[in-house]
Design an enzyme around this catalytic site. Sequence first.
Site, PDB file in Angstrom:
ATOM      1  N   TYR A 218     -12.235   4.239   0.671  1.00 15.01           N
ATOM      2  CA  TYR A 218     -11.795   3.746   1.981  1.00 15.01           C
ATOM      3  C   TYR A 218     -12.760   4.526   3.382  1.00 15.01           C
ATOM      4  CZ  TYR A 218      -7.812   0.908   1.054  1.00 15.01           C
ATOM      5  OH  TYR A 218      -6.852  -0.167   1.391  1.00 15.01           O
TER       6      TYR A 218
ATOM      7  N   ASP B 109       0.784  -1.536  -0.036  1.00 16.43           N
ATOM      8  CA  ASP B 109       0.094  -0.066  -0.322  1.00 16.43           C
ATOM      9  C   ASP B 109       0.558   1.447   0.051  1.00 16.43           C
ATOM     10  OD1 ASP B 109      -2.928   1.175  -0.300  1.00 16.43           O
ATOM     11  OD2 ASP B 109      -2.770   2.336   2.472  1.00 16.43           O
TER      12      ASP B 109
ATOM     13  N   CYS C 234     -10.876   4.600  -4.403  1.00 16.55           N
ATOM     14  CA  CYS C 234      -9.996   4.073  -3.688  1.00 16.55           C
ATOM     15  C   CYS C 234     -10.632   5.275  -1.835  1.00 16.55           C
ATOM     16  CB  CYS C 234      -8.499   4.561  -3.866  1.00 16.55           C
ATOM     17  SG  CYS C 234      -7.722   4.388  -2.483  1.00 16.55           S
TER      18      CYS C 234
ATOM     19  N   GLU D 108      -9.506  -2.436  -6.279  1.00 17.10           N
ATOM     20  CA  GLU D 108      -9.558  -2.031  -4.628  1.00 17.10           C
ATOM     21  C   GLU D 108     -10.045  -3.111  -4.187  1.00 17.10           C
ATOM     22  OE1 GLU D 108     -10.025   0.645  -2.123  1.00 17.10           O
ATOM     23  OE2 GLU D 108      -8.580   0.992  -4.171  1.00 17.10           O
TER      24      GLU D 108
ATOM     25  N   TYR E  13      -8.810   6.339   8.590  1.00 15.88           N
ATOM     26  CA  TYR E  13     -10.138   6.496   7.144  1.00 15.88           C
ATOM     27  C   TYR E  13     -11.545   6.638   7.745  1.00 15.88           C
ATOM     28  CZ  TYR E  13      -6.088   5.094   5.292  1.00 15.88           C
ATOM     29  OH  TYR E  13      -4.527   4.976   4.392  1.00 15.88           O
TER      30      TYR E  13
END
Length: 207
Positions: free
Chosen positions: A135, A46, A131, A200, A159
């Site tokens: 998230y 990531d 994304c 994702e 997040y």
Amino acid sequence: MPVTLTERLTARGLPAVHEQLAHPTVAGIARGDLDPAVFRSWLEQDYLFLLDYVRVFSRLAWQAPDGHLGDLVDLAHSTWHEELALHRGLAAEFGADLFGAVARPGTTAYTGFLLDAAADYGRGLAALLPCMWGYSELGRLLAADPPAEPRYARWVATYADPGFAALAARCAEMLDEAHAAGLVDEPTAAAAFAEGMRHELAFWDVR
């Protein structure tokens, strides 16, 4: 009020968010018992992903209408100084080697898709929305019952933060504004969004 493009896209994307919640990696984070070796490997990938995510924002900023330029610079800045800082802090606690990590095929497939999509301003905005929005949704849902393990709780809190949700909302607004200005049509946006959502989900297997 009429339903916006991004409202239609995110409504179609919600089942994929719930698929992510059920993924063993995300479920392990939620419980707080995910094998640290799995998270360490995912964290390295990531980190590499986010480096290219900054480049995606920068490529879009170069093409942006004046009204969007500052937002995209802010998104690049936030990713570099906040998200990547989180990863660097967690790396020390999990023993991750961020600077020696090598991108796996799933990582390069996702970043390659995003960088290619960003060559077209409107398509690029649609491609990155899964994304940012995804998230933010994951953070919100996981924060309802946060893990007791403090390292995973800190990841969730990042997040779930309202500031991150505001950034995701601005990405959606920019896509709607680009659509209204004729910079992207709905079929193109929908295809890019759907492909982003597929990446994702697949990214949770990258380790």
